[in-house]
Each structure stands twice: as structure tokens, then as C-alpha cells.
Design an enzyme around this catalytic site. Structure first.
Site, mmCIF file in Angstrom:
data_model
loop_
_atom_site.group_PDB
_atom_site.id
_atom_site.type_symbol
_atom_site.label_atom_id
_atom_site.label_comp_id
_atom_site.label_asym_id
_atom_site.label_seq_id
_atom_site.Cartn_x
_atom_site.Cartn_y
_atom_site.Cartn_z
ATOM 1 C CE LYS A 147 -8.407 8.985 -20.257
ATOM 2 N NZ LYS A 147 -6.995 8.671 -20.066
HETATM 3 P P1 NAD Z 1 -4.893 8.562 -9.039
HETATM 4 O O1 NAD Z 1 -6.377 8.875 -8.638
HETATM 5 O O2 NAD Z 1 -4.758 7.231 -8.742
HETATM 6 O O3 NAD Z 1 -3.839 9.476 -8.361
HETATM 7 C C1 NAD Z 1 -3.982 11.028 -8.261
HETATM 8 C C2 NAD Z 1 -3.515 11.496 -7.036
HETATM 9 O O4 NAD Z 1 -3.216 12.936 -7.251
HETATM 10 C C3 NAD Z 1 -4.389 11.310 -5.790
HETATM 11 O O5 NAD Z 1 -3.770 10.740 -4.893
HETATM 12 C C4 NAD Z 1 -5.078 12.678 -5.604
HETATM 13 O O6 NAD Z 1 -5.256 12.752 -4.299
HETATM 14 C C5 NAD Z 1 -3.794 13.421 -5.957
HETATM 15 N N1 NAD Z 1 -4.321 14.812 -6.363
HETATM 16 C C6 NAD Z 1 -5.393 15.374 -6.831
HETATM 17 N N2 NAD Z 1 -5.116 16.665 -7.074
HETATM 18 C C7 NAD Z 1 -4.077 16.972 -6.598
HETATM 19 C C8 NAD Z 1 -3.497 18.240 -6.550
HETATM 20 N N3 NAD Z 1 -3.966 19.214 -6.883
HETATM 21 N N4 NAD Z 1 -2.190 18.207 -6.032
HETATM 22 C C9 NAD Z 1 -1.640 17.190 -5.581
HETATM 23 N N5 NAD Z 1 -2.021 16.042 -5.744
HETATM 24 C C10 NAD Z 1 -3.117 15.890 -5.886
HETATM 25 O O7 NAD Z 1 -4.856 8.746 -10.627
HETATM 26 P P2 NAD Z 1 -3.675 8.278 -11.397
HETATM 27 O O8 NAD Z 1 -4.215 6.931 -12.199
HETATM 28 O O9 NAD Z 1 -2.257 8.313 -10.866
HETATM 29 O O10 NAD Z 1 -3.450 9.340 -12.612
HETATM 30 C C11 NAD Z 1 -2.798 10.776 -12.337
HETATM 31 C C12 NAD Z 1 -2.560 11.232 -13.829
HETATM 32 O O11 NAD Z 1 -1.818 10.346 -14.484
HETATM 33 C C13 NAD Z 1 -3.882 11.598 -14.542
HETATM 34 O O12 NAD Z 1 -3.779 12.732 -15.146
HETATM 35 C C14 NAD Z 1 -4.129 10.362 -15.512
HETATM 36 O O13 NAD Z 1 -4.774 10.822 -16.535
HETATM 37 C C15 NAD Z 1 -2.625 10.115 -15.704
HETATM 38 N N6 NAD Z 1 -2.266 8.774 -16.254
HETATM 39 C C16 NAD Z 1 -2.734 7.708 -15.234
HETATM 40 C C17 NAD Z 1 -2.289 6.684 -16.175
HETATM 41 C C18 NAD Z 1 -2.718 5.161 -15.297
HETATM 42 O O14 NAD Z 1 -2.002 4.180 -15.893
HETATM 43 N N7 NAD Z 1 -3.301 5.327 -14.155
HETATM 44 C C19 NAD Z 1 -1.728 6.301 -17.142
HETATM 45 C C20 NAD Z 1 -1.295 7.661 -17.986
HETATM 46 C C21 NAD Z 1 -1.713 8.534 -17.434
#
Ligand code: NAD
Length: 457
Positions: A147
Site C-alpha cells: 500500500k
Molecule cells: P472515495 O474517496 O471515492 O469515497 C469515499 C467517500 O466517503 C467520499 O465521497 C467521502 O466524501 C466520503 N466520506 C469520507 N468521510 C466520511 C464520513 N466520515 N462519513 C461519510 N462519508 C465520508 O474512496 P473509495 O475508493 O470509495 O474508498 C472508500 C473506502 O473503500 C476506503 O476505505 C478504501 O480503502 C476502501 N476500498 C476502496 C476500493 C476501491 O476500489 N476504490 C477497494 C477496496 C477498498
């Protein structure tokens, strides 16, 4: 003036603390006894590295893991810290701190996203790298875990600043990444464009186009069809499996989702299309509730237009923390870490907790949820759809032959539902909860490979 003197004092202090904490971390565990998390302070409870290590210790003990392998797998293999000078738009030079942690390459090249956020810390990146090792092993794809992260606020940086920072970060890591070494992907604060810059920078240094150095790229430069929606799609598949397992109908299944970013919005879209009732969505700046179900396509259009979910006329505004504790069949935290802790776990009223985000639940909250009988689909299983399709992208790049979206989705669905069955079966046969089952299954697979390869000690 030195480059360091240009860093704001608060950031400098944070950087120094992060480096000191890295230096103070023992290279080897002093004891093989699991962490006593009953006595954890809230600060320890919400440290992602402690959370990961606590689950690892519990699972390793139950597996009766060989002490040498235990030590090898408990800590990351390599941690790289870089300080990245960036020419800002106003003509000044700023210096950003970045990390890349490679936890394990026992089962294949390191694999894991890159996060741009002001909250990035070495402990967070370490935890996320370890989770990637376990996640790839749970879905049985031939990758290790890695990561990366850069301490920055991408929302306050221009595209030019982000591009220059990304390119210099890539250049600093040039000998540590590559299709056979470590393959980054997007995470919070990074996207397809970031991956395109990394691919281009790496290719310039190699004097040839190397598409397989990153995944999550735009489709026209070697990205996979279906990658953008893959994590949300995987979530929808494991939700289907959980309903079937618990004998619950899709009709009337109420879902609340925290976060409407890549993972949350795609999960919402796919679940909505399958007939689930999405009754609540929370974002960092507000929350929406509709007992009859939100119209997700209309909400998506509204968010695109307005830049926020707030002000959507098809639902009532709600308090974002309180909404998480309303009655529903499935709660999907899909934003960030540590949102379900000792402070709020007892108040949750969901039947199923499906972890879209990485590390949304603390180790103390695990026990509370187990006592309440909440069926947890742990992060290293629930959100593995993204890395699984990243694996497909890497395979397609190396073959130079690209699959249709239908082919990608079918392969993903097969892996996700089989992995759900594996974890639930493991939990039943070993009389442990789903999270510990997923860790045990993953650790067993990585330990087996580690022993087969032999420890170069
Ligand atoms: P992203 O940045 O696209 O979306 C995250 C969203 O959550 C944003 O819209 C943000 O405004 C919102 N947010 C932040 N803090 C918040 C809170 N306290 N309450 C409510 N909403 C809040 O990120 P993502 O890619 O969707 O990733 C989200 C999570 O999923 C992370 O933990 C990431 O590590 C995990 N993840 C992502 C992927 C992927 O393919 N993108 C894969 C596996 C895991």
C-alpha cells in the site's frame, strides 16, 4: 532557505512524529501473545496497525502458527519513506511525505492502492498493506500485499500540482515497483488519471510502455472493463450470498450506506438495480433518509450537478452519525477506517454489516457485534472485488488481450461468491466468527507458501 523550512510547522511536527513512531517500532515482536485489546485505550483501538495486528494474533494463535512464520508475517517486509519536492502553481516548492509499504510478496508481486489524504500515516499504510496480503489470499489471487500513501490534501491541489507530485513520487519508487514487483492501484484521493500518470512516468524511465505497472487505469490505456465498479459489484455479490445464507429475501431488504464515493455509490447503484431498498446514505457533509427507498439514479445525477448529496429533494436530511444506528438489514460502511468502535457498536441495529471500507470496525467493536449477533462480512472479503478485477487487468495487460465487460463481471461474480462460501464454511468448521475465519484462511494460505518457499534467514 531549505526545502524543509517551507513545510508548515504543524505538518513538520506530524512528519517528525510519524518518523519517530516508525523508528520506535520494533523490527520483531517482543512476545507472541495476542494483544490484550480489552485494555486498549480509544487511541490504540483506532490505530489501524494495532487493529490489524490484534486480528492477526488471534487468528495465528488459533492456527497454532509456527512461531518463526508468525514473526515473518506479522511485520511488513519493506517500508519506504520518501520526501517529494513539488513545484506549486504559485512558484514555491512544497515537500510532501510519501510511503510505500510492501507487507508480503510470498504469493506474488505486492498489490495495493495509493492514498492521497491529510490523514495518511505510516501505521495506516502498514495496516492497509497487511490487509492487502490477507485480502488477496482470501480470494486466492497470486498477489502479495502492499500500500502507498502521500500526506497531502488533493482537494486543495490543482491538477498540475497533483500530476507533478504523482510523477515525482513514482520516480522515487521506481526501483521498487513494476509488474513483477509491486503493482499500485487507486484508493482514497487517487483515481484513473493518477494511475495514468504513474504508468507514463514508469514507462518513460523504462524506455517502453509498461501498462501492467499499475491497475485501475483508463480503459483505453490498458485498464480493464468493469474495474471502476468492481468493488461495489463485489459488495453486491456478497450481500446476495449473505441473504441466501441467512434465508432473508431481497424484497424489503433495507440498506444504509456510509460514503457515496467510488465504493459506496457503485454498491448503491448495483444493489438498487437488484431490488434492495437503499433507505439511507451518509456523506462527510450530510446524510439522507427515505424509509421507502432512495431513487439512486436521481441521487447520482443530483450529486453530479450539485457536487454534494445535500439538497436532494427526494429524501429527508438526517444526522450522519445517528443514521448509522437506524434499523436496517444491511449496513455498509464505505468511507474510511474506525467508524464502528466501542463508542457506537452497541447502538447499531443492522442484521448484516458488510464492510466496503478497509478497517471500518475496531477490534473492540468486533466483540460487541458478535455478542449482538450481527453477521459481519469482513473487509478483506467484502471489498475484495476491486483487487480481483485489478488482477484481471494485470493479466489482460500482460496478455495484450482484453475481455468484454460481461466476461470480467462473470469471473468476478464467481470468485466473490466462492470466497464468501469459503469464509463462511471455514467459520462454521472452526467455530469462529467470519472475520477471524477470513484471517485464518488467508494466513494459512500465505504461511503455506512461505514455508514451501523456505525462509531465507
Ligand atoms: P472515495 O474517496 O471515492 O469515497 C469515499 C467517500 O466517503 C467520499 O465521497 C467521502 O466524501 C466520503 N466520506 C469520507 N468521510 C466520511 C464520513 N466520515 N462519513 C461519510 N462519508 C465520508 O474512496 P473509495 O475508493 O470509495 O474508498 C472508500 C473506502 O473503500 C476506503 O476505505 C478504501 O480503502 C476502501 N476500498 C476502496 C476500493 C476501491 O476500489 N476504490 C477497494 C477496496 C477498498
Amino acid at each position: 532557505m531549505t526545502a524543509e523550512s517551507l513545510i508548515p510547522k504543524t505538518e513538520l511536527k506530524k512528519k517528525k512524529e510519524t518518523i519517530m513512531s516508525a523508528m520506535n517500532t520494533p523490527a520483531q515482536p517482543t512476545t507472541l501473545e495476542p494483544v490484550k485489546f480489552e485494555q486498549m485505550s480509544l487511541e490504540q483501538e483506532t490505530n489501524p496497525w494495532e487493529a490489524q495486528a490484534a486480528r492477526f494474533d488471534i487468528a495465528a494463535k488459533k492456527l497454532n502458527l509456527d512461531p518463526g512464520v508468525w514473526k515473518v508475517l506479522r511485520y511488513p517486509q519493506r517500508e519506504i519513506i520518501v520526501h517529494i519536492p513539488v513545484a506549486m502553481d504559485d512558484g514555491t516548492i512544497e515537500v510532501f511525505t510519501g510511503y510505500r509499504v510492501q507487507h508480503s510478496i510470498a504469493r506474488g508481486p505486492g498489490k495495493g492502492g495509493i492514498r492521497y489524504s491529510p490523514d495518511v500515516s505510516l501505521d495506516e499504510v502498514r495496516a492497509l498493506a497487511s490487509w492487502m496480503t490477507w485480502k488477496c489470499a482470501v480470494v486466492n489471487i497470486p498477489f502479495g500485499g502492499a500500500k502507498g500513501g502521500v500526506i497531502c490534501n488533493p482537494k486543495k491541489m490543482s491538477q498540475g500540482e497533483l500530476e507533478r507530485m504523482t510523477r515525482r513520487y513514482t520516480a522515487e519508487l521506481i526501483e521498487f515497483i513494476g509488474p513483477e514487483k509491486d503493482v499500485p492501484a487507486p484508493d482514497m484521493g487517487t483515481d484513473e488519471q493518477t494511475m495514468a500518470w504513474i504508468m507514463d512516468t514508469y514507462s518513460m524511465h523504462m524506455r517502453q510502455t509498461v501498462t501492467a505497472v499499475v491497475t485501475g487505469k483508463p480503459v483505453n490505456i490498458g485498464g480493464s472493463r468493469g474495474r471502476r465498479e468492481a468493488t461495489g459489484r463485489g459488495i453486491s455479490v456478497v450481500c446476495d450470498s449473505a441473504l441466501k445464507y441467512l434465508n432473508l429475501p431481497v424484497e424489503g431488504c433495507r440498506v444504509i450506506i456510509q460514503g457515496f464515493g467510488n465504493v459506496g455509490s457503485n454498491a448503491a447503484k448495483l444493489l438498487y438495480e437488484k431490488g434492495y431498498t437503499i433507505i439511507g446514505i451518509t456523506e462527510f457533509d450530510g446524510a439522507l433518509y427515505d424509509a421507502d427507498g432512495l431513487d439512486i439514479p436521481s441521487l447520482t445525477s443530483h450529486r453530479k450537478r450539485a457536487g454534494t448529496i445535500n439538497g436532494f429533494s427526494g429524501a429527508e436530511a438526517a444526522d450522519k452519525d445517528e443514521l448509522m444506528t437506524r434499523e436496517c438489514e444491511i449496513l455498509i460502511p464505505a468511507a474510511t477506517e474506525n467508524v464502528i468502535t466501542s463508542q457506537n457498536a452497541a447502538h447499531l441495529k443492522c442484521r448484516i454489516l458488510c464492510e466496503g471500507a478497509n478497517g471500518p470496525t475496531t477490534v473492540v467493536a468486533d466483540d460487541i457485534l458478535e455478542e449482538k449477533g450481527v453477521f459481519v462480512i469482513p473487509d478483506i472479503l467484502a471489498n475484495a472485488g476491486g483487487v480481483t478485477t485489478s488482477y484481471f487487468e494485470w493479466v489482460q495487460d500482460r496478455m495484450g488481450y482484453f475481455w468484454t465487460e460481461v466476461e470480467v463481471n462473470q469471473r468476478l461474480d464467481t470468485i466473490m461468491s466462492a470466497s464468501f462460501d469459503d469464509v463462511v464454511h471455514y467459520a462454521t468448521t472452526h467455530a469462529v466468527n467470519n472475520r477471524i475465519a477470513a484471517y485464518m484462511l488467508a494466513i494459512d494460505r500465505v504461511a503455506y507458501t512461505t514455508k514451501q518457499r523456505g525462509i531465507y534467514a
